[in-house]
Design a protein around this motif. Structure first.
Motif, short mmCIF file in Angstrom:
data_model
loop_
_atom_site.label_atom_id
_atom_site.label_comp_id
_atom_site.label_asym_id
_atom_site.label_seq_id
_atom_site.Cartn_x
_atom_site.Cartn_y
_atom_site.Cartn_z
N PRO A 91 0.76 -1.13 -0.32
CA PRO A 91 0.26 0.27 0.46
C PRO A 91 1.27 1.51 -0.47
CG PRO A 91 -0.98 -1.96 1.21
CD PRO A 91 0.28 -1.98 1.53
N GLU A 92 1.96 0.78 0.80
CA GLU A 92 2.90 2.76 0.57
C GLU A 92 3.29 2.88 -0.72
OE1 GLU A 92 2.12 0.32 4.76
OE2 GLU A 92 3.65 -0.55 2.87
N ASN A 93 3.72 1.66 -1.35
CA ASN A 93 4.39 2.04 -2.78
C ASN A 93 3.35 2.45 -3.66
OD1 ASN A 93 7.35 1.77 -1.58
ND2 ASN A 93 7.06 -1.17 -2.08
N TRP A 94 2.33 1.74 -3.64
CA TRP A 94 1.34 2.17 -4.14
C TRP A 94 0.62 3.82 -4.28
CZ3 TRP A 94 0.29 -0.09 -8.38
CH2 TRP A 94 -0.02 -1.93 -8.71
N GLN A 95 1.09 4.47 -2.47
CA GLN A 95 1.00 5.75 -2.43
C GLN A 95 2.27 6.55 -3.29
OE1 GLN A 95 -1.91 7.56 -1.51
NE2 GLN A 95 -2.82 5.13 -1.32
N TRP A 96 3.57 5.88 -3.37
CA TRP A 96 4.46 6.05 -4.24
C TRP A 96 4.18 7.02 -5.22
CZ3 TRP A 96 7.79 4.48 -7.32
CH2 TRP A 96 8.78 5.10 -7.87
N MET A 97 3.37 4.95 -5.61
CA MET A 97 3.59 5.37 -7.01
C MET A 97 2.89 6.96 -7.99
SD MET A 97 1.71 2.75 -10.23
CE MET A 97 -0.02 3.03 -9.66
N TYR A 98 1.36 6.87 -7.12
CA TYR A 98 0.45 7.96 -7.41
C TYR A 98 1.55 8.95 -6.73
CZ TYR A 98 -3.11 4.93 -6.49
OH TYR A 98 -3.53 2.89 -6.20
N LYS A 99 1.91 9.98 -6.06
CA LYS A 99 2.76 10.59 -5.87
C LYS A 99 3.65 10.94 -7.48
CE LYS A 99 5.73 12.98 -3.12
NZ LYS A 99 6.62 12.69 -2.03
N GLN A 100 4.20 9.79 -7.77
CA GLN A 100 4.61 9.60 -9.01
C GLN A 100 4.17 10.34 -10.03
OE1 GLN A 100 8.62 9.83 -8.95
NE2 GLN A 100 8.44 9.51 -6.56
N MET A 101 3.28 9.67 -10.28
CA MET A 101 2.43 10.18 -11.60
C MET A 101 2.11 11.89 -11.58
SD MET A 101 0.55 5.80 -11.92
CE MET A 101 -0.75 6.65 -13.48
N GLN A 102 0.97 11.88 -10.84
CA GLN A 102 1.00 12.88 -10.38
C GLN A 102 1.99 14.20 -10.98
OE1 GLN A 102 0.14 13.39 -5.84
NE2 GLN A 102 -2.63 12.81 -6.48
N ILE A 103 2.97 14.25 -10.03
CA ILE A 103 4.67 14.11 -10.98
C ILE A 103 4.77 14.98 -11.70
CG2 ILE A 103 6.50 14.79 -10.52
CD1 ILE A 103 6.66 13.45 -7.28
N LYS A 104 4.50 13.73 -13.38
CA LYS A 104 4.97 13.36 -14.03
C LYS A 104 3.47 14.05 -14.51
CE LYS A 104 8.22 9.65 -13.70
NZ LYS A 104 9.34 10.89 -13.77
N GLY A 105 2.55 14.23 -14.46
CA GLY A 105 1.13 14.77 -14.74
C GLY A 105 0.61 13.70 -15.67
N LEU A 106 0.06 12.25 -15.31
CA LEU A 106 -0.20 11.44 -15.53
C LEU A 106 -1.28 11.45 -14.97
CD1 LEU A 106 2.66 9.36 -15.93
CD2 LEU A 106 1.33 10.70 -17.95
N PRO A 107 -2.76 10.46 -15.56
CA PRO A 107 -3.44 10.67 -14.92
C PRO A 107 -3.46 10.11 -13.79
CG PRO A 107 -3.70 9.57 -17.19
CD PRO A 107 -2.61 10.49 -17.08
N VAL A 108 -4.21 9.98 -12.61
CA VAL A 108 -3.83 8.97 -11.39
C VAL A 108 -5.41 8.81 -11.24
CG1 VAL A 108 -3.72 8.62 -9.05
CG2 VAL A 108 -2.70 10.42 -9.83
N PRO A 109 -5.58 6.88 -11.53
CA PRO A 109 -6.36 6.03 -10.63
C PRO A 109 -7.06 6.68 -9.70
CG PRO A 109 -4.60 4.65 -10.82
CD PRO A 109 -3.66 6.47 -11.16
N ALA A 110 -8.57 6.53 -10.14
CA ALA A 110 -9.91 7.29 -9.17
C ALA A 110 -9.24 6.83 -7.88
CB ALA A 110 -10.98 6.93 -9.97
N LEU A 111 -8.99 5.71 -7.69
CA LEU A 111 -9.95 4.88 -6.30
C LEU A 111 -8.67 4.89 -4.84
CD1 LEU A 111 -7.69 1.05 -5.78
CD2 LEU A 111 -7.52 3.26 -7.82
N LEU A 112 -7.34 5.33 -5.75
CA LEU A 112 -6.56 6.11 -4.82
C LEU A 112 -6.67 5.50 -3.23
CD1 LEU A 112 -6.12 10.20 -5.94
CD2 LEU A 112 -4.25 8.54 -5.61
N ARG A 113 -5.68 4.33 -2.80
CA ARG A 113 -5.70 3.51 -1.52
C ARG A 113 -5.77 4.37 -0.76
NH1 ARG A 113 -7.40 -1.88 -2.82
NH2 ARG A 113 -8.07 -2.21 -5.20
#
Length: 366
Positions: A343-365
């Motif tokens: 779960p912690e590394n999914w959050q890390w991934m979402y942060k990286q996607m946001q930084i790169k301007g990529l659409p983050v999955p809606a679920l955001l655990r």
């Protein structure tokens, strides 16, 4: 055949069929452990690579690993047991981290490992209506990871239950958009059967080349698959790409990408720490790896990259964006042991996607 679906077929309508279906004929449980060279020296066979073992040898290795870990200060991060296999890693990641509806097509045994596979995949939201349960053992694999994140793998699959080609039905593919597979000579019959049924239902097919040994030793059947025109998306890592064009003086990753793109609509060659190359039609992109990813264990990196890339495709992203999502998801799994993202590394991934301007999955655990 002694097989029964874990969920009745009428429990799933075509309206809630998985968007992406993964074919993994044999369910697999991974026992992943962080070890040092003193233990690797006690394991038969050379460190690195993958050598099949009998169940007695697998249990012997597991006992050595547990004793080795118990002699150290308690640390739950030193060993993890989870559902494994390349396709299962991709499907679980798509479901748990990206919120894409996914299913698994295969068979598990009626043993403790089979129950663990079902619990692990089910808790990640994977649709199990096409997973059959059979009498017999579930496959297992010991994955030993050293301080440099290199893996030594000892799988035990010879007696594991598996789904057979004649057990597939068109119903398995109704409503599905993508079929995800891994190349394997022992699964060739069911791969061909699955592709045939998938194409009759208008399903896109994705193929991972598995390993450079598989490409080297069984290149002719692989070329037959690629040249059939039925593979829409192909993933190869750098070693597999080089092996594909081994007899070509100019057979580097770029040449392999061109070769794959002649036969597949989308072609991707992953380059580890150097990122990836991808081609679709006349468009070719090179995307660097994500620099913030610290490697603890490379298990599942290519599998999770594939999941991110497929997420991009189903969301209608550009080729470059698909690659960038793949580098984020591939980077997320190498930060901890095993092919399951924490779960912690999914959050890390979402942060990286946001930084790169990529659409983050809606679920955001959370």
């Amino acid at each position: 055949m002694g097989a029964e679906p874990l969920l009745p077929k009428n429990a799933q309508t075509h309206q809630n069929s998985p968007l992406i279906l993964g074919l993994q004929p044999s369910a697999l449980i991974d026992h992943v452990a962080k070890v040092d060279w003193s233990l690797l020296a006690q394991i038969p066979g050379e460190p690195g690579g993958s050598i099949p073992v009998a169940i007695e040898e697998l249990e012997h290795i597991l006992n050595k690993v547990k004793t080795h870990i118990l002699s150290s200060p308690p640390d739950p991060s030193l060993m993890r047991t989870m559902a494994g296999g390349s396709v299962a890693n991709t499907i679980r990641g798509l479901s748990a981290g990206f919120g894409v509806t996914c299913g698994i097509l295969g068979a598990c045994g009626d043993d403790e490992q089979g129950s663990l596979f079902v619990r692990n995949m089910g808790s990640s939201g994977v649709n199990l209506s096409t997973l059959r349960m059979k009498k017999g053992p579930t496959g297992q694999c010991v994955c030993l990871v050293d301080a440099s994140a290199n893996r030594t793998m000892r799988p035990c699959l010879s007696s594991a239950v598996r789904i057979q080609a004649e057990e597939l039905t068109k119903e398995d593919f109704k409503g599905v958009k993508w079929l995800v597979m891994r190349y394997g000579i022992y699964n060739l019959e069911i791969i061909h059967a699955a592709i045939r049924m998938a194409k009759q239902e208008g399903v896109f097919v994705s193929l991972d080349l598995a390993s450079f040994e598989m490409v080297r030793n069984f290149k002719v059947p692989l070329l037959g698959l690629l040249e059939s025109g039925d593979i829409d998306l192909c993933f190869a890592n750098e070693d597999e790409a080089r092996e594909l064009l081994r007899d070509d003086e100019n057979g580097g990753p770029e040449a392999a990408l061109e070769f794959l793109a002649k036969h597949c609509r989308w072609a991707v060659v992953t380059l580890g720490s150097n990122g990836c190359l991808a081609k679709c039609g006349r468009e070719m992109v090179r995307v660097p790896a994500i620099g913030e990813a610290k490697a603890t264990d490379a298990t599942g990196a290519g599998d999770l990259f594939a999941g991110g890339f497929l997420y991009g495709l189903v969301k209608g992203l550009s080729l470059e964006e698909c690659c960038r999502v793949g580098t984020c998801s591939g980077g997320s799994v190498i930060r901890s042991l095993g092919g399951e993202v924490t779960p912690e590394n999914w959050q890390w991934m979402y942060k990286q996607m946001q930084i790169k301007g990529l659409p983050v999955p809606a679920l955001l655990r959370q």
